[in-house]
Design an enzyme around this catalytic site. Structure first.
Site, PDB file in Angstrom:
ATOM      1  N   HIS A  29      -7.876   3.788  -7.176  1.00 32.60           N
ATOM      2  CA  HIS A  29      -9.087   4.126  -6.446  1.00 32.60           C
ATOM      3  C   HIS A  29     -10.185   3.152  -6.839  1.00 32.60           C
ATOM      4  O   HIS A  29     -10.242   2.723  -7.994  1.00 32.60           O
ATOM      5  CB  HIS A  29      -9.527   5.570  -6.765  1.00 32.60           C
ATOM      6  CG  HIS A  29     -10.471   6.110  -5.765  1.00 32.60           C
ATOM      7  ND1 HIS A  29     -11.814   5.897  -5.841  1.00 32.60           N
ATOM      8  CD2 HIS A  29     -10.256   6.815  -4.629  1.00 32.60           C
ATOM      9  CE1 HIS A  29     -12.392   6.468  -4.802  1.00 32.60           C
ATOM     10  NE2 HIS A  29     -11.476   7.025  -4.054  1.00 32.60           N
ATOM     11  N   ASP A  83      -4.536  11.639  -2.337  1.00 36.61           N
ATOM     12  CA  ASP A  83      -3.474  11.587  -1.330  1.00 36.61           C
ATOM     13  C   ASP A  83      -2.077  11.693  -1.909  1.00 36.61           C
ATOM     14  O   ASP A  83      -1.102  11.760  -1.168  1.00 36.61           O
ATOM     15  CB  ASP A  83      -3.595  10.294  -0.516  1.00 36.61           C
ATOM     16  CG  ASP A  83      -4.807  10.353   0.377  1.00 36.61           C
ATOM     17  OD1 ASP A  83      -5.105  11.451   0.856  1.00 36.61           O
ATOM     18  OD2 ASP A  83      -5.456   9.321   0.568  1.00 36.61           O
TER      19      ASP A  83
END
Ligand code: CMC
Length: 429
Positions: free
Chosen positions: A306, A364
């Site tokens: 991320h 996710d």
């Protein structure tokens, strides 16, 4: 706000840059006057060191793995709140009283139907279109159906457009799904919750009753809440940039949906499940880990890494719990995909490459497993992210429109093209 300053020295001249301090998070150098004073731009593709706006909505501490919506930790909201209450919080800044929540829920619930003519509009799409393609088109087309909420300078118009989008995005996503599988559209049902209504619109058929399972309903509500906002991510920045020109709210949210679709952003949930399926069995994990580490291979571990989190994504922790709960309920806790996911996570978290680059599972990584277990095809994963993020886009868009210092977003560039040259006649080329 700014007594401290940084000094830039350029060609022997000094320029003061005010230092702004946020309520939490790193200080910010204010370079707004830099070009006017020093005749230089700053260069930051990907905005890795650039704050593009002031915002009071969401805060992420990437090192600590912390996410706050209006100051409230995501874990507390996931445990105690609901998606609609969180929508109210994000949009209005405070948790609602019981009366406010009731009124908000009523307003959203009574706006869930879409204009009947939109049904015809859907039929213009191919049945095999990706539901995200359909959603970009249909949400953009809302501005052709709801003329009475397009004036961005009118607070009431902004409010009505916001409620319409929170209410109708689940209906539109469910219609896109039903259209793709050749089933009739299912109208919204006001007696159901926001998440329950979405499940019903996706899975009910006229031929038999569909009963919403409360555990799946809660898991869906949580998925929505966990994805609700994430400060200035790519799609939110897209919405703000589109909105900065004065574009209408439906057009701005359609732009956000288009951006979300990319596999590096919202499309990662679909890509992640496809990757887990491709890995297939636990013994093939080392092969994929090796590919993810190979600089000459474009493959990346989807659902890992991320831009902001350099620690566990707090949303991934909650999502993992939900995955266990949902698969347990459905009696498929020994599901091979879940096994692959857990083992992949374990191996990656011990691997020097992932450890040194601070690559952790993101939101996710587990969401696709839950959605698949609920019965959704992978192509619906990103539309569900879009439904969930709608409130974040709307809240950020409203915040931007209400900012009196707002300007059109217009970045500059580092030009590396040809210098001025004369046009050559075709015969001379
Ligand atoms: N697998 C393997 N290596 C990776 C991965 C990954 N998933 N993510 C980053 N890296 C490596 C990357 O190769 C780079 O290595 P080096 O420094 O040797 O060049 C280093 O880690 C830093 O990566 P980056 O691409 O510069 O980092 P970024 O902040 O630009 O990208 C990201 C963030 C999310 C796009 C990226 O981690 C990624 O592509 N992850 C997979 C896609 C994904 O799961 N996206 C969902 C994000 S969460 C939901 C959302 O917000 O939409």
């Amino acid at each position: 706000m700014a007594d401290r300053k940084a000094t830039l020295t350029l060609d022997g001249k000094e320029f003061d840059l005010p230092v702004l301090s946020p309520n939490i998070g790193p200080d910010v150098l204010d370079i707004r006057k830099l070009y006017g004073q020093a005749d230089v731009f700053t260069y930051d593709p990907g905005f890795t060191s650039t704050a593009s706006c002031e915002s009071a909505i969401t805060f992420i501490d990437g090192d600590a793995g912390e996410l706050l919506y209006r100051g409230y930790p995501i874990e507390q909201l996931a445990e105690k709140s609901t998606h609609l209450e969180t929508c109210y919080l994000l949009m209005n800044g405070e948790l609602p009283t019981a009366a406010q929540l009731n009124d908000f829920t009523n307003r959203v619930t009574r706006h869930t139907m879409v204009h009947e003519q939109m049904h015809q509009f859907f039929r213009g799409f191919r049945r095999d279109a990706h539901p995200m393609a359909t959603m970009v088109g249909v949400v953009g087309a809302m501005s052709a159906f709801y003329h009475d909420s397009l004036d961005i300078n009118d607070e009431w118009h902004r409010e009505v457009a916001s409620i319409r989008m929170i209410a109708k995005l689940p209906t539109i996503a469910a219609m896109a799904y039903k259209y793709s599988v050749g089933q009739p559209f299912v109208y919204p049902k006001n007696s159901l919750s926001y998440a329950g209504n979405f499940l019903n619109m996706c899975f009910a058929v006229p031929a038999e009753d569909y009963v919403v399972n409360p555990i799946l309903e809660k898991a869906m509500d949580r998925i929505m809440m966990l994805h609700a906002d994430h400060e200035q991510n790519a799609s939110t920045s897209t919405v703000r940039l589109a909105g900065s020109s004065g574009a209408n709210p439906f057009a701005c949210i359609a732009a956000g949906i288009a951006c979300l679709w990319g596999p590096a952003h919202g499309g990662a949930n679909q890509a992640c499940l496809e990757m887990l399926r491709e890995i297939g069995t636990v013994d093939r994990i080392p092969e994929f880990i090796a590919r993810a580490k190979d600089k000459n291979d474009p493959f990346r571990l989807m659902g890992f890494g991320h831009r902001v989190y350099k620690n566990f994504d707090p949303r991934a922790k909650v999502m993992k719990e939900s995955a266990d709960e949902v698969l347990g309920l459905l009696g498929i806790e020994n599901n091979e995909t879940l096994k692959v996911a857990k083992e992949l996570e374990r191996i990656a978290l011990e691997d020097e490459y992932f450890v040194s680059k601070k690559l952790y599972p993101n939101v996710d990584f587990y969401s696709g497993i839950i959605l698949e277990a609920m019965g959704f095809p992978t192509s619906m994963f990103t539309p569900i992210f879009a439904i969930s993020r709608t409130i974040g886009w709307i809240s950020q868009w409203k915040e931007m429109i209400s900012d009196p210092t707002g300007k059109i977003g217009r970045p500059r560039q580092l030009y590396v093209g040809p210098l001025k040259r004369d046009y050559l006649d075709l015969r001379a080329r």
